[in-house]
Design a protein around this motif. Structure first.
Motif, PDB file in Angstrom:
ATOM      1  N   LEU A 193       0.867  -1.181   0.000  1.00 29.16           N
ATOM      2  CA  LEU A 193       0.000   0.000   0.000  1.00 29.16           C
ATOM      3  C   LEU A 193       0.900   1.225   0.000  1.00 29.16           C
ATOM      4  CD1 LEU A 193      -2.418   1.844   0.439  1.00 29.16           C
ATOM      5  CD2 LEU A 193      -2.461   1.118   2.829  1.00 29.16           C
ATOM      6  N   LEU A 194       0.921   1.927  -1.120  1.00 29.17           N
ATOM      7  CA  LEU A 194       1.778   3.098  -1.283  1.00 29.17           C
ATOM      8  C   LEU A 194       0.920   4.354  -1.148  1.00 29.17           C
ATOM      9  CD1 LEU A 194       4.631   4.078  -1.887  1.00 29.17           C
ATOM     10  CD2 LEU A 194       4.128   3.852  -4.329  1.00 29.17           C
ATOM     11  N   ASP A 195       1.062   5.016  -0.020  1.00 35.96           N
ATOM     12  CA  ASP A 195       0.288   6.218   0.290  1.00 35.96           C
ATOM     13  C   ASP A 195       1.016   7.423  -0.310  1.00 35.96           C
ATOM     14  OD1 ASP A 195      -0.947   8.442   1.415  1.00 35.96           O
ATOM     15  OD2 ASP A 195      -1.164   7.535   3.396  1.00 35.96           O
ATOM     16  N   GLU A 196       0.415   8.013  -1.346  1.00 31.68           N
ATOM     17  CA  GLU A 196       1.013   9.153  -2.039  1.00 31.68           C
ATOM     18  C   GLU A 196       0.211  10.435  -1.797  1.00 31.68           C
ATOM     19  OE1 GLU A 196       3.305   7.058  -5.768  1.00 31.68           O
ATOM     20  OE2 GLU A 196       1.180   7.575  -6.085  1.00 31.68           O
ATOM     21  N   ALA A 197      -0.246  10.615  -0.566  1.00 33.65           N
ATOM     22  CA  ALA A 197      -1.094  11.760  -0.247  1.00 33.65           C
ATOM     23  C   ALA A 197      -0.432  13.090  -0.568  1.00 33.65           C
ATOM     24  CB  ALA A 197      -1.494  11.716   1.236  1.00 33.65           C
ATOM     25  N   TYR A 198       0.894  13.154  -0.431  1.00 30.53           N
ATOM     26  CA  TYR A 198       1.608  14.423  -0.594  1.00 30.53           C
ATOM     27  C   TYR A 198       2.401  14.506  -1.890  1.00 30.53           C
ATOM     28  CZ  TYR A 198       0.594  14.868   4.403  1.00 30.53           C
ATOM     29  OH  TYR A 198      -0.047  14.939   5.621  1.00 30.53           O
ATOM     30  N   VAL A 199       2.200  13.562  -2.782  1.00 30.56           N
ATOM     31  CA  VAL A 199       3.122  13.440  -3.917  1.00 30.56           C
ATOM     32  C   VAL A 199       3.070  14.642  -4.858  1.00 30.56           C
ATOM     33  CG1 VAL A 199       1.622  12.214  -5.564  1.00 30.56           C
ATOM     34  CG2 VAL A 199       4.086  11.692  -5.463  1.00 30.56           C
ATOM     35  N   GLU A 200       1.935  15.328  -4.927  1.00 23.59           N
ATOM     36  CA  GLU A 200       1.878  16.520  -5.791  1.00 23.59           C
ATOM     37  C   GLU A 200       2.842  17.606  -5.315  1.00 23.59           C
ATOM     38  OE1 GLU A 200      -2.139  14.502  -6.158  1.00 23.59           O
ATOM     39  OE2 GLU A 200      -0.859  15.140  -4.482  1.00 23.59           O
ATOM     40  N   CYS A 201       3.162  17.612  -4.016  1.00 28.30           N
ATOM     41  CA  CYS A 201       4.053  18.620  -3.446  1.00 28.30           C
ATOM     42  C   CYS A 201       5.528  18.268  -3.618  1.00 28.30           C
ATOM     43  CB  CYS A 201       3.773  18.774  -1.948  1.00 28.30           C
ATOM     44  SG  CYS A 201       2.061  19.132  -1.515  1.00 28.30           S
ATOM     45  N   ALA A 202       5.812  17.072  -4.093  1.00 30.65           N
ATOM     46  CA  ALA A 202       7.168  16.524  -4.078  1.00 30.65           C
ATOM     47  C   ALA A 202       7.925  16.824  -5.363  1.00 30.65           C
ATOM     48  CB  ALA A 202       7.098  15.014  -3.842  1.00 30.65           C
ATOM     49  N   PRO A 203       9.244  16.659  -5.328  1.00 32.67           N
ATOM     50  CA  PRO A 203      10.041  16.871  -6.537  1.00 32.67           C
ATOM     51  C   PRO A 203       9.664  15.895  -7.649  1.00 32.67           C
ATOM     52  CG  PRO A 203      11.443  16.817  -4.581  1.00 32.67           C
ATOM     53  CD  PRO A 203      10.080  16.382  -4.147  1.00 32.67           C
ATOM     54  N   GLU A 204       9.937  16.300  -8.859  1.00 26.74           N
ATOM     55  CA  GLU A 204       9.722  15.429 -10.018  1.00 26.74           C
ATOM     56  C   GLU A 204      10.443  14.108  -9.795  1.00 26.74           C
ATOM     57  OE1 GLU A 204       8.015  14.620 -13.710  1.00 26.74           O
ATOM     58  OE2 GLU A 204       7.829  16.475 -12.539  1.00 26.74           O
ATOM     59  N   GLY A 205       9.767  13.012 -10.108  1.00 27.30           N
ATOM     60  CA  GLY A 205      10.370  11.703  -9.951  1.00 27.30           C
ATOM     61  C   GLY A 205      10.034  11.014  -8.644  1.00 27.30           C
ATOM     62  N   ARG A 243      -1.807   2.221  -5.025  1.00 28.30           N
ATOM     63  CA  ARG A 243      -1.422   3.587  -4.660  1.00 28.30           C
ATOM     64  C   ARG A 243      -2.662   4.381  -4.262  1.00 28.30           C
ATOM     65  NH1 ARG A 243       0.962   5.688  -9.897  1.00 28.30           N
ATOM     66  NH2 ARG A 243      -0.254   3.981 -10.795  1.00 28.30           N
ATOM     67  N   MET A 244      -2.505   5.286  -3.325  1.00 31.86           N
ATOM     68  CA  MET A 244      -3.627   6.109  -2.884  1.00 31.86           C
ATOM     69  C   MET A 244      -3.256   7.582  -2.954  1.00 31.86           C
ATOM     70  SD  MET A 244      -5.566   3.989   0.113  1.00 31.86           S
ATOM     71  CE  MET A 244      -6.179   2.330  -0.243  1.00 31.86           C
ATOM     72  N   ARG A 245      -4.211   8.363  -3.433  1.00 36.64           N
ATOM     73  CA  ARG A 245      -4.068   9.823  -3.580  1.00 36.64           C
ATOM     74  C   ARG A 245      -5.242  10.512  -2.886  1.00 36.64           C
ATOM     75  NH1 ARG A 245      -0.859  11.262  -8.215  1.00 36.64           N
ATOM     76  NH2 ARG A 245       0.775   9.675  -8.428  1.00 36.64           N
ATOM     77  N   THR A 246      -5.101  11.813  -2.660  1.00 33.44           N
ATOM     78  CA  THR A 246      -6.130  12.548  -1.943  1.00 33.44           C
ATOM     79  C   THR A 246      -6.333  13.944  -2.517  1.00 33.44           C
ATOM     80  OG1 THR A 246      -6.856  13.259   0.260  1.00 33.44           O
ATOM     81  CG2 THR A 246      -4.516  13.495  -0.248  1.00 33.44           C
ATOM     82  N   PHE A 247      -7.491  14.506  -2.233  1.00 36.54           N
ATOM     83  CA  PHE A 247      -7.773  15.916  -2.531  1.00 36.54           C
ATOM     84  C   PHE A 247      -7.606  16.778  -1.273  1.00 36.54           C
ATOM     85  CE2 PHE A 247      -9.606  13.838  -6.121  1.00 36.54           C
ATOM     86  CZ  PHE A 247      -9.497  14.746  -7.160  1.00 36.54           C
ATOM     87  N   SER A 248      -7.136  16.180  -0.173  1.00 39.40           N
ATOM     88  CA  SER A 248      -7.055  16.898   1.100  1.00 39.40           C
ATOM     89  C   SER A 248      -5.822  17.777   1.221  1.00 39.40           C
ATOM     90  CB  SER A 248      -7.055  15.888   2.255  1.00 39.40           C
ATOM     91  OG  SER A 248      -8.256  15.170   2.295  1.00 39.40           O
ATOM     92  N   LYS A 249      -4.783  17.518   0.453  1.00 40.13           N
ATOM     93  CA  LYS A 249      -3.514  18.218   0.632  1.00 40.13           C
ATOM     94  C   LYS A 249      -3.329  19.287  -0.438  1.00 40.13           C
ATOM     95  CE  LYS A 249      -3.028  15.470   4.066  1.00 40.13           C
ATOM     96  NZ  LYS A 249      -3.400  15.942   5.413  1.00 40.13           N
ATOM     97  N   ALA A 250      -2.652  18.968  -1.528  1.00 36.80           N
ATOM     98  CA  ALA A 250      -2.359  19.987  -2.535  1.00 36.80           C
ATOM     99  C   ALA A 250      -3.618  20.617  -3.115  1.00 36.80           C
ATOM    100  CB  ALA A 250      -1.510  19.386  -3.652  1.00 36.80           C
ATOM    101  N   TYR A 251      -4.690  19.836  -3.218  1.00 45.15           N
ATOM    102  CA  TYR A 251      -5.938  20.372  -3.791  1.00 45.15           C
ATOM    103  C   TYR A 251      -6.759  21.181  -2.788  1.00 45.15           C
ATOM    104  CZ  TYR A 251      -5.313  17.668  -8.095  1.00 45.15           C
ATOM    105  OH  TYR A 251      -4.839  17.166  -9.292  1.00 45.15           O
TER     106      TYR A 251
END
Length: 416
Positions: free
Chosen positions: A231-243, A257-265
């Motif tokens: 389980l790869l939690d990528e909640a903050y990945v939009e804020c992270a460096p390329e790659g 993988r899991m993403r959210t609208f709670s952080k960057a969005y």
């Protein structure tokens, strides 16, 4: 009075323990024998698992803390919310949707999933939308974890995941962080040792803000034991460096993988998240999910947010600027800000967890809400969310006093 007299003079036998509730059960006019029987009843009959669980929550919310302290926080910098807010287009979409809030949300999240397929270049059957990552975590654990099943995570990682595992009777095995990073190799080795069904890894990490290159995580999958799901939690990945986002093949059955609208969005209150995985696993969510759990207005807002990538880019710029300012504030006070790929910064307070807790308490006493990691040695830090200038100025003003109070062993009120 006739009714009361008839009750007193005509007493039915004690009800069977499975009998339905009767409106007169709580009447003070029932005879002593009946009251003794009721006092001995043990209902509801909780499961042994539920009886073994503490009545706690993973996080004490800021509103709860505000009620306890008798006032609102001047700066809300502890929940990793995106204080810069959602896209104005998302706000408008949610406002417009309120006129039809009498309708249930779309049980299939059709329009939002269509937009996400375009964003990620995958098929609709590879996406599941749910009530934030927290909701999706609960569904995934329910699908995979039963009493006694082994699950692996890092000591000090996201406690809500642990909460769900405990709630379904799983057995948590924890490995330590390595240089303030979650350690995939150690996680996967522990999974092999205990025959884990599920491994949790957040990239970027919460609470430290550290990250791995996505390509390194994919390479490490060779160490993941057969039959174990990552389980790869990528909640903050939009804020992270390329790659940083792991380039996982969407049809790889070893990873979800899991993403959210709670952080960057900036839509934490809307509770919208989504999972990306191979079609079979995504379909399995339909066995256990709340099909009408999504808020209709939240669906509309998330759709508008996905379509407004310009606003997302703007917010990411604001987050980057705020990270730099938090690091500067820390340095001005003799502290060290850890590198961060998230919308928060962990600040090393230079001593142990007790000292960091004293700093945190002194900040909260001044109306600045922050949090801290809960496991050593990461708990030497406090964690400060990115925010606009006014919130960070409040933090900058409060931090020197908080450090002084912590070093002297006094509270803020004693220093005044």
């Amino acid at each position: 009075m006739r009714c009361h007299a008839s009750l007193a003079n005509s007493v039915p036998p004690p009800p069977h323990r499975n009998a339905p509730f009767h409106p007169f059960v709580a009447s003070p006019l029932l005879p002593l024998a009946h009251l003794r029987y009721l006092a001995g009843m043990k209902t509801p009959r909780y499961t042994p698992l539920a009886q073994s669980l503490p009545s706690t929550v993973p996080f004490v919310g800021p509103e709860t803390q505000e009620r306890a302290r008798g006032g609102a926080f001047a700066a809300r910098l502890g929940a990793n919310e995106n204080i810069f807010g959602p896209s104005p287009k998302a706000i408008k979409a949610m406002q417009d949707a309120c006129t039809e809030i009498w309708k249930y949300g779309d049980a299939e999240n059709h329009e939002l999933i269509q937009a996400l397929t375009t964003l990620h270049g995958v098929a609709p059957h590879n996406i599941m939308v749910g009530e934030g990552i927290d909701g999706l975590l609960g569904y995934l654990v329910r699908l995979l974890v039963g009493p006694g099943d082994a699950v692996v995570t890092s000591a000090g990682a996201y406690p809500t995941f642990n909460y769900h595992v405990a709630g379904f009777g799983g057995t948590l095995h924890m490995v330590p962080y390595k240089h303030d990073h979650e350690d995939p190799a150690s996680l996967f080795a522990k999974a092999a040792e205990v025959d884990a069904k599920l491994v949790y890894l957040a990239n970027p990490d919460n609470p430290m803000g550290s990250w791995h290159r996505g390509a390194d995580i994919v390479a490490a999958l060779d160490l993941l034991p057969e039959g174990t799901l990552l389980l790869l939690d990528e909640a903050y990945v939009e804020c992270a460096p390329e790659g940083t986002a792991a380039p996982v093949d969407i049809n790889d059955p070893r990873v979800i993988r899991m993403r959210t609208f709670s952080k960057a969005y900036g839509m934490a209150g809307a509770r919208v998240g989504y999972a990306l995985a191979e079609a079979g696993l995504i379909s399995a969510f339909n066995k256990v999910r709340n099909h009408f759990g999504m808020n209709r207005a939240a669906q509309a807002g998330a759709l508008a947010a996905v379509l407004d990538q310009d606003w997302l880019a703007h917010v990411l710029g604001e987050i980057s600027t705020a990270r730099d300012r938090i690091a500067k504030i820390a340095a001005e006070n003799g502290l060290t800000a850890l590198p961060s790929a998230t919308n928060f910064v962990a600040i090393d307070c230079g001593q142990d967890g007790a000292f960091a807790k004293s700093v945190l308490d002194a900040l909260v006493a001044q109306g600045v809400f922050v949090r801290m990691p809960f496991a050593a040695p990461q708990n030497r830090c406090i964690r400060v969310s990115c925010g606009p200038d006014a919130a960070l100025t409040a933090f900058a003003d409060a931090l020197p006093k908080a450090l002084s109070a912590a070093r002297s062993g006094q509270t803020i009120s004693e220093q005044v």
